[in-house]
Scaffold this active site. Structure first.
Site, PDB file in Angstrom:
ATOM      1  N   SER A 143    -112.026  -5.005   0.263  1.00 56.46           N
ATOM      2  CA  SER A 143    -113.413  -5.391  -0.025  1.00 56.46           C
ATOM      3  C   SER A 143    -114.161  -4.132  -0.456  1.00 56.46           C
ATOM      4  O   SER A 143    -113.721  -3.009  -0.154  1.00 56.46           O
ATOM      5  CB  SER A 143    -114.050  -5.946   1.254  1.00 56.46           C
ATOM      6  OG  SER A 143    -115.462  -5.993   1.137  1.00 56.46           O
ATOM      7  N   TYR A 156    -116.118  -6.021  10.369  1.00 60.06           N
ATOM      8  CA  TYR A 156    -115.570  -6.259   9.029  1.00 60.06           C
ATOM      9  C   TYR A 156    -115.372  -4.937   8.279  1.00 60.06           C
ATOM     10  O   TYR A 156    -114.313  -4.683   7.705  1.00 60.06           O
ATOM     11  CB  TYR A 156    -116.518  -7.176   8.259  1.00 60.06           C
ATOM     12  CG  TYR A 156    -116.001  -7.687   6.934  1.00 60.06           C
ATOM     13  CD1 TYR A 156    -115.242  -8.852   6.858  1.00 60.06           C
ATOM     14  CD2 TYR A 156    -116.295  -7.013   5.743  1.00 60.06           C
ATOM     15  CE1 TYR A 156    -114.785  -9.327   5.640  1.00 60.06           C
ATOM     16  CE2 TYR A 156    -115.833  -7.489   4.522  1.00 60.06           C
ATOM     17  CZ  TYR A 156    -115.082  -8.651   4.482  1.00 60.06           C
ATOM     18  OH  TYR A 156    -114.631  -9.122   3.265  1.00 60.06           O
TER      19      TYR A 156
HETATM   20  P1  NAD Z   1    -112.143 -18.164   2.436  1.00 66.66           P
HETATM   21  O1  NAD Z   1    -112.837 -18.448   3.730  1.00 66.66           O
HETATM   22  O2  NAD Z   1    -112.347 -19.085   1.281  1.00 66.66           O
HETATM   23  O3  NAD Z   1    -110.588 -18.011   2.709  1.00 66.66           O
HETATM   24  C1  NAD Z   1    -110.090 -17.391   3.876  1.00 66.66           C
HETATM   25  C2  NAD Z   1    -108.679 -17.873   4.101  1.00 66.66           C
HETATM   26  O4  NAD Z   1    -108.180 -17.252   5.303  1.00 66.66           O
HETATM   27  C3  NAD Z   1    -108.584 -19.386   4.329  1.00 66.66           C
HETATM   28  O5  NAD Z   1    -107.402 -19.870   3.732  1.00 66.66           O
HETATM   29  C4  NAD Z   1    -108.502 -19.496   5.846  1.00 66.66           C
HETATM   30  O6  NAD Z   1    -107.861 -20.675   6.312  1.00 66.66           O
HETATM   31  C5  NAD Z   1    -107.677 -18.261   6.156  1.00 66.66           C
HETATM   32  N1  NAD Z   1    -107.758 -17.834   7.556  1.00 66.66           N
HETATM   33  C6  NAD Z   1    -108.862 -17.552   8.292  1.00 66.66           C
HETATM   34  N2  NAD Z   1    -108.490 -17.228   9.544  1.00 66.66           N
HETATM   35  C7  NAD Z   1    -107.133 -17.306   9.584  1.00 66.66           C
HETATM   36  C8  NAD Z   1    -106.155 -17.083  10.597  1.00 66.66           C
HETATM   37  N3  NAD Z   1    -106.487 -16.716  11.850  1.00 66.66           N
HETATM   38  N4  NAD Z   1    -104.852 -17.271  10.284  1.00 66.66           N
HETATM   39  C9  NAD Z   1    -104.487 -17.661   9.039  1.00 66.66           C
HETATM   40  N5  NAD Z   1    -105.361 -17.871   8.043  1.00 66.66           N
HETATM   41  C10 NAD Z   1    -106.668 -17.693   8.322  1.00 66.66           C
HETATM   42  O7  NAD Z   1    -112.582 -16.685   2.055  1.00 66.66           O
HETATM   43  P2  NAD Z   1    -112.405 -15.834   0.712  1.00 66.66           P
HETATM   44  O8  NAD Z   1    -113.771 -15.537   0.239  1.00 66.66           O
HETATM   45  O9  NAD Z   1    -111.419 -16.421  -0.209  1.00 66.66           O
HETATM   46  O10 NAD Z   1    -111.813 -14.487   1.348  1.00 66.66           O
HETATM   47  C11 NAD Z   1    -110.450 -14.103   1.249  1.00 66.66           C
HETATM   48  C12 NAD Z   1    -110.327 -12.605   1.494  1.00 66.66           C
HETATM   49  O11 NAD Z   1    -111.118 -11.906   0.547  1.00 66.66           O
HETATM   50  C13 NAD Z   1    -110.829 -12.145   2.874  1.00 66.66           C
HETATM   51  O12 NAD Z   1    -109.966 -11.143   3.375  1.00 66.66           O
HETATM   52  C14 NAD Z   1    -112.200 -11.579   2.573  1.00 66.66           C
HETATM   53  O13 NAD Z   1    -112.576 -10.610   3.506  1.00 66.66           O
HETATM   54  C15 NAD Z   1    -111.956 -10.993   1.207  1.00 66.66           C
HETATM   55  N6  NAD Z   1    -113.189 -10.789   0.420  1.00 66.66           N
HETATM   56  C16 NAD Z   1    -113.989 -11.846   0.071  1.00 66.66           C
HETATM   57  C17 NAD Z   1    -115.132 -11.604  -0.666  1.00 66.66           C
HETATM   58  C18 NAD Z   1    -116.071 -12.721  -1.093  1.00 66.66           C
HETATM   59  O14 NAD Z   1    -117.175 -12.428  -1.561  1.00 66.66           O
HETATM   60  N7  NAD Z   1    -115.695 -13.976  -0.999  1.00 66.66           N
HETATM   61  C19 NAD Z   1    -115.462 -10.301  -1.039  1.00 66.66           C
HETATM   62  C20 NAD Z   1    -114.619  -9.246  -0.660  1.00 66.66           C
HETATM   63  C21 NAD Z   1    -113.481  -9.511   0.068  1.00 66.66           C
END
Ligand code: NAD
Length: 261
Positions: A143, A156
């Site tokens: 991130s 985080y």
């Molecule tokens: P999201 O909530 O759409 O997806 C998260 C995924 O992780 C889901 O499939 C969920 O079921 C899974 N998950 C959560 N807890 C879990 C566990 N204990 N065991 C197994 N699976 C688990 O979120 P996203 O926005 O797609 O985020 C995905 C990654 O990208 C994360 O690591 C997040 O920190 C990172 N990220 C997201 C953003 C953003 O703006 N969306 C920005 C930077 C980084």
């Protein structure tokens, strides 16, 4: 580029960024293990759709990324069902926002476990196979918060900075085994998670949808545009290519200029 002979495990791939990365790797011919939470029928629909859309094998493992034994079992399951784990995308992650002095201790432990320690456990289990086959790709969804901090996101930010360090260490250990390890560091990505925050913020701040998007969510992002899941997935696919064989130990920003400021 083809990933036809490769097998990929993508954690947290039942929605958002992970699902898009899983589909993009499948589009290049890789067999896929998806992972994450959700309604069983929805997960089965996505799994079957990956097989139907791309003609690859796709299996699901429901390992909880906060449980080390389940993570090790997931990598073993990938070897048993797909044959190997050549590409490992550590993507599962959660967020919690609170001042440090009020931050619930169990939330801290959960975020460190899911956003950081899970990658240690999966890398630990996958590395022997990568070394033996002299090929591997580890991609960690970090991130902008692996490079800079924001208030109220102590767990985080700590987990994502740690993930960047783990990623570099794995890169050095794998450097002479044809395997790379890198971080992708997105800014705000347009996912269901982000979209769902908008109505509440509109109500709380008496703002229009556009004001919330530009003045609240994208306040830190100079382009004032969201990153798309497709853009993140395209970067992951590139990191799996032969052209990226010498990119290792890198933390690649895809954040509309956020961390340039
Ligand atoms: P999201 O909530 O759409 O997806 C998260 C995924 O992780 C889901 O499939 C969920 O079921 C899974 N998950 C959560 N807890 C879990 C566990 N204990 N065991 C197994 N699976 C688990 O979120 P996203 O926005 O797609 O985020 C995905 C990654 O990208 C994360 O690591 C997040 O920190 C990172 N990220 C997201 C953003 C953003 O703006 N969306 C920005 C930077 C980084």
């Amino acid at each position: 580029m083809s990933l036809k002979s490769r097998n990929a495990v993508v954690t947290g791939s039942t929605s958002g960024i992970g699902l898009c990365i899983a589909r993009a790797l499948a589009a290049e011919g890789a067999n896929i293990m998806i992972n994450g939470f959700g309604a069983p029928a929805d997960i089965e629909t996505e799994r079957a759709k990956i097989e139907a859309d791309f003609g690859v094998k796709c299996v699901y493992d429901g390992a909880d990324m906060s449980k080390p034994a389940e993570i090790a079992a997931m990598i073993k399951n990938a070897k048993d069902k797909l044959g190997s784990c050549d590409i490992l995308v550590n993507n599962a992650g959660i967020q919690f926002v609170s001042p440090i002095e009020e931050f619930p201790i169990e939330k801290w432990d959960q975020i460190i476990a899911i956003n950081l320690s899970s990658a240690f456990h999966s890398i630990r289990a996958a590395v022997p196979g990568m070394k033996a086959r002299k090929w591997g790709r580890i991609i960690n969804t970090a991130s902008a918060h692996s490079l800079v901090a924001s208030p109220f996101k102590s767990a985080y930010v700590t987990a994502k900075h740690g993930l960047a360090g783990l990623s570099k260490t794995a890169a050095l250990e794998l450097a002479q085994f044809g395997a790379t390890s890198n971080c992708i560091s997105p800014g705000y990505v347009w996912t269901p998670l982000v979209e769902k925050q908008i109505p509440d913020t509109m109500a709380a701040r008496h703002m229009t949808k556009e004001q919330v998007m530009h003045d609240v969510l994208l306040a830190a992002q100079p382009t004032k545009e969201f990153v798309t899941v497709d853009q993140v997935a395209a970067l992951a696919v590139f990191l799996c290519s032969d052209a990226a064989a010498q990119i290792t130990g890198a933390n690649i920003s895809i954040d509309g200029g956020w961390t340039a400021e």
